[in-house]
Every structure is written in structure tokens, then in C-alpha cells.
Enzyme design. Structure first.
Site, PDB file in Angstrom:
ATOM      1  N   GLY A 184       4.582  -5.850 -27.798  1.00  0.00           N
ATOM      2  CA  GLY A 184       5.688  -5.986 -28.737  1.00  0.00           C
ATOM      3  C   GLY A 184       6.995  -5.494 -28.148  1.00  0.00           C
ATOM      4  O   GLY A 184       8.071  -5.995 -28.478  1.00  0.00           O
ATOM      5  N   GLY A 185       6.895  -4.521 -27.245  1.00  0.00           N
ATOM      6  CA  GLY A 185       8.081  -3.993 -26.579  1.00  0.00           C
ATOM      7  C   GLY A 185       8.414  -4.715 -25.288  1.00  0.00           C
ATOM      8  O   GLY A 185       9.420  -4.417 -24.642  1.00  0.00           O
TER       9      GLY A 185
ATOM     10  N   GLU B 190       2.021  -2.610 -18.287  1.00  0.00           N
ATOM     11  CA  GLU B 190       1.009  -1.855 -19.028  1.00  0.00           C
ATOM     12  C   GLU B 190      -0.393  -2.256 -18.587  1.00  0.00           C
ATOM     13  O   GLU B 190      -1.266  -1.407 -18.393  1.00  0.00           O
ATOM     14  CB  GLU B 190       1.179  -2.093 -20.532  1.00  0.00           C
ATOM     15  CG  GLU B 190       2.423  -1.438 -21.123  1.00  0.00           C
ATOM     16  CD  GLU B 190       2.683  -1.833 -22.564  1.00  0.00           C
ATOM     17  OE1 GLU B 190       3.496  -1.154 -23.221  1.00  0.00           O
ATOM     18  OE2 GLU B 190       2.097  -2.821 -23.050  1.00  0.00           O
TER      19      GLU B 190
END
Length: 221
Positions: free
Chosen positions: A96-97, A103
Site C-alpha cells: 500500500g505504501g 520489502e
């Protein structure tokens, strides 16, 4: 407890998974930010951190925590990050970011993955939160057409560029009953850098914030 209080609680609880004298991976987002703030209190115990985004690196450095590149640190002891959605089996939607690729790289390089989230993020089936897909810019329209064939409704996240210089398609309308299969199918589309499904390498432990405190779900021994 408010949502922020739940995030603070799981961030604090995650400190017990920090390995002394080791490099740790740190995620991106509001819950990860609470963890970074908590980590500052024990920074002398660790060698330093590998950040999953430029913003995370800046926040870590602001607390005086040493930040290094994954190429220099080798395997990480633990990775601690939030999720946009997570199942009881440890499969997640993340990105979402917009930091999903880094990640996923840091998660893959870590021996243990601790997911920290407020209780609203726990779902029986992934997909209500639009699934982020990082895409090479020239392939955006092609990838969008392929995602339509998989039953999704992709939307270009306009005005946003990832730390890697790519674009993101957010895919709505999916009910992801087979997260591993969906992750594999989307990753095989030419032009896709990463899909924000973390199923093949999901969480080992999920820490959920609740009104009664932190609910610890041990997904993998």
C-alpha cells in the site's frame, strides 16, 4: 484501544524478536514506523538495520540507527514489517505504501519474518484491499490487460513512482483463495517486477493488536 494504540502495542511486542548483535530488516509503513521508534530504545543491542525503503532508511538514521545495504550484510536474522491484509496462515497483501519489491527482497533474505498489524488487518480471504503490482513503466498497459484476464480490475497509481523507478497497478475485485497460485501467476506476467502477495514467503509470526492486548499467532515454528 485505538488503531494507533494497537500498532504501538505490536511494535513494542516485536522487540522481543530482535536478535542481539545482528542485522535486522525493517519494513515500511505506519506500523513499521512505530517499530522503528521502539527499536531506537535498544539500538545499542543490534549491529544495525537494512531498510525496505528510502523513507524507512531516513527514519532509522534519524534515530541514530546504523543502516546498511543488504549486499553488505548478508542473511538477516529477522524482518519486521506490517501488512495491508494478513490471514491466519501468514499470507499477506503488502505494498500500500509502494515498497513491495524491496520489502519482498528483505523478507526473502531473512531467517524469520514477524508481521505486526492492528486487528483490522486480519482477514479470512485476501483481496478486499487492492493488490499492488509493481510494473516496468513500458509494460503498464500490457500487464493491466493480463491482470484483467485473471479477474482483477487494475488501476494505475498515478503520480507515484517506486524507489526503483517503476509504476504500480492496484488490482481490485480479487478473492484470493489460493495466494501461492495467484502470486506465481502474476509474477510470471512479463513486465511485472513484483506482486504484493507475500504467500510463498509469508510471515512466521503474526502479532495482532486487539482491545485485549497483543494476540500472537505462531504460523511457523
Amino acid at each position: 484501544m485505538t488503531q494507533d494504540e494497537q500498532k504501538q502495542a505490536v511494535a513494542q511486542a516485536a522487540l522481543k524478536y530482535v536478535v542481539d548483535d545482528a542485522w535486522i530488516g525493517v519494513g515500511t509503513g505506519s506500523t513499521a514506523n512505530f517499530f522503528i521508534d521502539a527499536l531506537a530504545g535498544i539500538k545499542s543491542r543490534i549491529k544495525g538495520a537494512v531498510a525496505s525503503s528510502v523513507k524507512t532508511a531516513e527514519r532509522l538514521k534519524g534515530h541514530g540507527i546504523t543502516v546498511d545495504e543488504l549486499n553488505n550484510t548478508g542473511e538477516l536474522a529477522v524482518y519486521i514489517d506490517g501488512a495491508d491484509e494478513v490471514t491466519a496462515h501468514g499470507a499477506m497483501i503488502k505494498g500500500g505504501g509502494g515498497a513491495l519489491t524491496r520489502e519482498k527482497i528483505v523478507a526473502a533474505a531473512s531467517r524469520k519474518f514477524i508481521c505486526i498489524a492492528d486487528g483490522s488487518k486480519l482477514v479470512p480471504v485476501l483481496g478486499k484491499f487492492p493488490l499492488p503490482v509493481e510494473v516496468i513503466p513500458m509494460a503498464r498497459s500490457y500487464v493491466a490487460r493480463e491482470l484483467l484476464k485473471l479477474g482483477g480490475q487494475p488501476t494505475w497509481r498515478q503520480g507515484f513512482v517506486t524507489d526503483n523507478g517503476n509504476v504500480i497497478l492496484d488490482v481490485a475485485g480479487l478473492s484470493i483463495v489460493d495466494p501461492v497460485g495467484m502470486e506465481t501467476a502474476i509474477n510470471q506476467i512479463v513486465g511485472v517486477v513484483t506482486v504484493g502477495l507475500f504467500a510463498r514467503r509469508g510471515a512466521d509470526v503474526v502479532l495482532l493488536g486487539t482491545d485485549a492486548g497483543v494476540d500472537t499467532r505462531l504460523v511457523k515454528g
